[in-house]
Design an enzyme around this catalytic site. Structure first.
Site, short mmCIF file in Angstrom:
data_model
loop_
_atom_site.label_atom_id
_atom_site.label_comp_id
_atom_site.label_asym_id
_atom_site.label_seq_id
_atom_site.Cartn_x
_atom_site.Cartn_y
_atom_site.Cartn_z
N ASP A 10 -2.63 -1.46 -1.04
CA ASP A 10 -2.01 -0.62 0.29
C ASP A 10 -2.38 -1.24 1.23
O ASP A 10 -2.90 -2.32 1.52
CB ASP A 10 -2.32 0.68 -0.15
CG ASP A 10 -1.38 1.53 0.51
OD1 ASP A 10 -0.13 1.80 0.42
OD2 ASP A 10 -1.73 2.09 1.62
N LYS A 41 -3.55 7.56 -6.03
CA LYS A 41 -3.98 6.75 -4.89
C LYS A 41 -5.45 6.92 -4.51
O LYS A 41 -6.02 7.96 -4.88
CB LYS A 41 -2.93 7.50 -3.77
CG LYS A 41 -2.66 6.64 -2.54
CD LYS A 41 -1.61 5.53 -2.68
CE LYS A 41 -1.48 4.81 -1.66
NZ LYS A 41 -0.14 3.74 -1.88
#
Ligand code: NDP
Length: 443
Positions: A165, A125
């Protein structure tokens, strides 16, 4: 002291300023206890200690210039958490709240989510504390290019493949991909969520929201319920929320609410999704605008989505947006199912209320895995230099979500829990990664 408790104690000592990471790790590790009791090999190989420590954490400076010639500096992150079962894969978040602990919590969750998809992808991430709100297109481009000017050296189609995201959609991925290509002189599938004309997959935009509903539908079906005619509350009005609402409506449910970071809307006749898309996707405005399209609807500032009586709640905005009090109200109002479109939107306390209250509860790592699953399908299409039709990708997505539902349900039953999909998702996701780690040696 048990293996899990010792690992958690050490983790809290080492990462005291990362509450979200501690929260995510606690939820996962506590539910894995039965696996360690049944098989000592995991403890002997130090699987947990290794799993909670990212393989690599990158932090870097991102300087960029605004439209007035002023220089700004943001902090960029990429946490490459686990490559046990495939290249690191996970989104990039652009939001002022981003810090290392938040990226680590998201990267940690991603390991298990990616494993549940059944596809060969590891967990990672990244992102930055840059706030895209109110920035011009040129400023967004300047930031994305600067961000990629550092990130490019750490990623690659077989190494680490970021996606979108919060705050990162098709526009941002396009700018980042352009810069990657320019620096490396390689046209490769290094990012997913790309535009359809340059290597993207059909149905990627819809994937997380549609996948959430496929899983919700299957979870209800396995418990003798039909989603058709059910009332549903959704939080958020971004990528996940919009396509969750679209599929919920297509399956015959009525969506009563949506929200953004300043307030929420209630439409007793069902949300007009065209209006929401126009406001959020096209005009990039606040939801206050909604009553101009639907004068009979209500706009409320602040929080409140979970006070509306519904059968199904779908939190699709951000972490810890649904607390214990919200859970109690939802249960009191007769809510029978909660499926998390966002990552960790329910607090640990709220999750326990749902499980104890007999609510069918699908945690984010299972329920929102559709996005990364289609990202992996985008990688496959990229490698083959082929594009599948929308219907083909959507059919694969549906099958993946049905499989996930089956896996988490089976794992829950196998360890003696009925319909505990938190435990089911953690165990099913963990086993595959841990077994790969056992085979790959101490690395
Ligand atoms: P978007 O940026 O498209 O939308 C986020 C939505 O949530 C917006 O409506 C935003 O409001 C709201 N929101 C964001 N932060 C906050 C906050 N701190 N408080 C209240 N509301 C907030 O993001 P996505 O839809 O992509 O992501 C939503 C969630 O889903 C995240 O948890 C993400 O990690 C998760 N997720 C996303 C996937 C994807 O494919 N996109 C895949 C799997 C999970 P506003 O409009 O005011 O900014």
């Amino acid at each position: 002291m048990s293996y899990v408790s010792r690992t958690l104690d050490e983790l809290v000592k080492k990462n005291p300023h990362e509450p979200e990471f501690i929260q995510a790790a606690t939820e996962v590790l506590e539910s894995l206890a039965p696996v360690f009791d049944a098989d000592p090999r995991y403890e002997e190989a130090g699987i947990l200690e290794r799993l909670v420590e990212p393989e690599r954490q990158l932090m870097f400076r991102v300087p960029w210039m605004d439209d007035n010639g002023k220089v700004h500096v943001n902090r960029g992150y990429r946490v490459e958490f686990s490559s046990a079962i495939g290249p690191y894969k996970g989104g990039l978040r652009l939001h002022p709240s981003v810090n290392l602990g938040i990226i680590k919590f998201l990267g940690f969750e991603q390991i298990f989510k990616n494993s549940l998809t059944g596809l060969p992808i590891g967990g990672g991430k990244g992102g930055s504390d840059f706030d895209p709100k109110g920035k011009s297109d040129r400023e967004i481009m300047a930031f994305c290019q600067s961000f990629m000017t550092e990130l490019y050296r750490h990623i690659g189609a077989s190494t680490d493949v970021p996606a979108g995201d919060i705050g990162v959609g098709g526009r941002e991925i396009g700018y980042m991909f352009g810069q990657y290509k320019r620096i490396t002189n390689r046209f490769e599938g290094v990012l997913t969520g790309k535009g359809i004309t340059f290597g993207g997959s059909l149905a990627r935009t819809e994937a997380t929201g549609y996948g959430l509903l496929y899983l919700t539908q299957e979870m209800l079906r396995r418990n003798g319920r039909d989603i058709r005619g059910m009332k549903c509350s959704i939080s958020g009005s971004g990528n996940v929320a919009i396509y969750a609402a679209e599929k919920a409506q297509a399956l015959g449910a009525k969506v009563l609410t949506m929200s953004d970071s300043t307030g929420w809307i209630y439409d007793k006749d069902g949300i007009d999704l065209q209006a929401v898309k126009q406001i959020k996707e096209v005009n990039r405005q606040r939801l206050t605008e909604y009553i101009k399209y639907r004068p009979h609807s209500e706009y409320h500032a602040g929080k409140g989505v979970w006070n509306v009586p519904v059968d199904i709640a779908l939190p699709c905005a951000t972490q810890n947006e649904l607390g214990a009090e919200d859970a109690k109200i939802l249960i009191k109002n007769g809510c029978i199912a909660v499926a998390e479109g966002a990552n960790m939107p329910s607090t640990l306390e709220a999750t326990h209320f749902f499980l104890d209250g007999g609510v069918l509860f699908a945690p984010g790592k299972a329920a929102n895995a559709g996005g990364v699953a289609v990202s992996a399908l985008e990688m496959s299409q990229g490698s083959m230099r082929l594009s599948w039709s929308f219907e083909e990708v959507d059919a694969r997505l549906k099958q993946i979500m049905v499989n996930i539902c089956e896996q988490i349900s089976d794992a829950s039953e196998q360890y003696g829990f009925h319909n505990n999909f938190v435990i089911g998702a953690n165990i099913a996701g963990f086993r595959k990664v841990a077994d790969a780690m056992l085979s790959e040696g101490v690395i």
